[in-house]
Design an enzyme around this catalytic site. Structure first.
Site, PDB file in Angstrom:
ATOM      1  N   GLY A 132       0.783  -1.220   0.000  1.00 29.11           N
ATOM      2  CA  GLY A 132       0.000   0.000   0.000  1.00 29.11           C
ATOM      3  C   GLY A 132       0.817   1.272   0.000  1.00 29.11           C
ATOM      4  N   ARG A 192     -13.750   5.139 -12.834  1.00 30.88           N
ATOM      5  CA  ARG A 192     -13.001   4.472 -13.897  1.00 30.88           C
ATOM      6  C   ARG A 192     -13.929   3.653 -14.794  1.00 30.88           C
ATOM      7  NH1 ARG A 192      -7.567   3.501 -11.133  1.00 30.88           N
ATOM      8  NH2 ARG A 192      -7.746   4.656  -9.185  1.00 30.88           N
ATOM      9  N   ASP A 263      -8.953  -0.056 -15.941  1.00 36.08           N
ATOM     10  CA  ASP A 263      -9.076   0.599 -14.637  1.00 36.08           C
ATOM     11  C   ASP A 263      -8.231   1.865 -14.573  1.00 36.08           C
ATOM     12  OD1 ASP A 263      -7.107  -1.659 -14.693  1.00 36.08           O
ATOM     13  OD2 ASP A 263      -6.421  -0.737 -12.837  1.00 36.08           O
ATOM     14  N   ASP A 273      -3.094   7.676 -13.072  1.00 40.58           N
ATOM     15  CA  ASP A 273      -2.472   6.384 -12.775  1.00 40.58           C
ATOM     16  C   ASP A 273      -1.209   6.181 -13.608  1.00 40.58           C
ATOM     17  OD1 ASP A 273      -4.017   5.690 -10.697  1.00 40.58           O
ATOM     18  OD2 ASP A 273      -4.970   3.974 -11.630  1.00 40.58           O
TER      19      ASP A 273
END
Length: 478
Positions: A132, A192, A263, A273
């Protein structure tokens, strides 16, 4: 909390973030990780002011964007969003925000809804085996890419904040242990294509309908229709146009996204992203940015095709609420939106007006980019040298690649440049265009910027680069 913060946050911020209407179906409430340290490395003051947070003190900034205490009147708890997606062509139903979350929703000075989302804020239910976290180098790379794309007029998310977090991370693709960070990005939407795909996977018509209502109401109100069967194709058409415009801009800017999974496409056609992105040193349709893209699926020249493919997967998900023929028709504007954007943005970056004749303008692009591919001319230098066409003839004659322009192969390109009308040629008097070379972000430059940070905690080279990028943004004014 100081009184200035309360005033600014309420002026542009949303008292009731609209995503809360969807939260139960599309997100999981999570807690941010408690980091061992929080050292502010980047603050996007220009955009902070645009969303009413410009007056935050350094202490308040770290409190909100390093420890993630809620902004006043905003989301009471971070939300890790749920979605699915095609990753390198393979459908993955085990996705979601694995190292980030939606932290807040705000409105800018024009009333436009914007999300503050994180990257590297800790584990969530969707982290799978990941930690994470985000490396500091990854955060620096996103600052550079997003800032440069914005300067080039490309629709993109913005790097809003970067805070170093004091952990030693193990990574297989860079020297480890490496430094850690948490990034906050500002984006028009974090919805998304994969958010719709998740609804289709579970055949959840009710959730899909709620999602469509939210997207139309907040982002494309012109697509409103009482009949869901008509509203869904209307929404898809606008998403197709937004995506086509974005990819047309990528192609003119020489940008390779590298991870065009479904995504990683969002509702409003913004670049986000960022993976192992690259900017082209020279024109090469087969240039592949990601070392793990062994088949070149997301190579530079294939990006328009991949955008179309991603939209087709989105349309397939929307079959849950609309007819196939209507959805197929809604996809048709993508190609024209991409083509028109590629033409318009190429001309904008050259400071020229398109002829307005599609065949003539496409012919010019074929001539111009064909010459760049054949000669290996520097992508950023060529655009810099010829801003305004004939108005830059003297500048181009003094360019580091002036010999290429003097060769006979360039003659038809020169004639085509001279045949177009300059747009705001007065920009050429600005200090940015008195330089010998433009700002650029080739991979060697990015690595050179990172080296002093890694070796001596010296951020001066990064500051020089981001100042140069800002100079370009103001000079180009796209």
């Amino acid at each position: 909390m100081n009184s200035t913060e309360n005033t600014d946050a309420s002026k542009n911020g949303t008292v009731s973030p609209p995503f809360l209407k969807l939260a139960d179906r599309f997100a999981d409430a999570v807690a941010a990780t408690s980091f061992p340290q929080t050292v502010l490395r980047w603050r996007n003051q220009r955009w902070a002011e645009a969303v009413g947070l410009g007056a935050l003190t350094p202490e308040d900034w770290i409190r909100h964007f390093g420890r993630f205490e809620p902004l006043p009147g905003n989301l009471p708890q971070p939300l890790a969003m749920r979605y699915h997606g095609h990753q390198f062509g393979t459908y993955n139903p085990d996705l979601g925000d694995g190292r980030g979350f939606l932290f807040a929703q705000l409105r800018d000075t024009s009333g436009r809804l914007l999300d503050l989302g994180t990257k590297g804020s800790g584990q969530t239910p969707w982290s799978r085996r990941g930690d994470g976290r985000l490396t500091l180098k990854g955060g620096v790379r996103e600052i550079l890419a997003a800032s440069y794309l914005e300067a080039l007029g490309v629709n993109t998310s913005k790097a809003f904040s970067l805070i170093e977090t004091g952990e030693a991370l193990e990574r297989g693709d860079e020297p480890s242990p490496t430094r850690s960070s948490v990034l906050v990005r500002l984006s028009h939407s974090h919805i998304r294509f994969g958010t719709f795909q998740r609804c289709a996977w579970f055949e959840d018509r009710e959730s899909m309908a709620e999602l469509v209502h939210y997207c139309v109401a907040e982002f494309f109100p012109e697509a409103t229709d009482a009949e869901m069967g008509r509203q869904v194709p209307a929404l898809l058409e606008r998403m197709a146009v937004s995506t086509g415009k974005m990819i047309g801009q990528w192609m003119a800017a020489g940008f390779v996204h590298s991870v065009m999974n479904t995504d990683n496409f969002n509702l409003t056609g913004e670049t986000f992203d960022f993976g192992p992105w690259r900017f082209l040193p020279a024109s090469d349709p087969n240039f592949t940015a990601a070392y793990f893209d062994s088949q070149g699926l997301y190579r530079f020249g294939r990006q328009p095709v991949q955008g179309d493919w991603a939209l087709q997967q989105l349309a397939s998900a929307m079959l849950l609420l609309a007819e196939a023929d209507d959805l197929a028709k809604a996809l048709q504007p993508y190609e024209a939106a991409y083509r028109e954007s590629f033409i318009a943005h190429t001309h904008a970056l050259l400071g020229l007006a398109p002829r307005g004749d599609a065949d003539a303008d496409i012919g010019f692009l074929q001539l111009f980019y064909g010459w760049m591919t054949d000669t290996g001319a520097s992508w950023p230098q060529t655009f810099f040298d010829w801003l305004g066409g004939e108005a830059s003839a003297a500048r181009a004659a003094a360019s580091p690649q002036a010999a290429l322009y003097a060769a006979s192969e360039f003659r038809p390109v020169r004639e085509a440049l001279y045949a177009r009308v300059p747009v705001r040629p007065e920009r050429l008097t600005l200090p940015y265009f008195q330089r010998a070379a433009p700002v650029s972000l080739l991979i060697e430059e990015v690595e050179a910027l990172w080296a002093p940070i890694a070796e001596a905690d010296d951020w001066s080279a990064l500051k020089v680069k981001t100042d140069h990028v800002e100079e370009a943004r103001l000079a180009l004014a796209l």
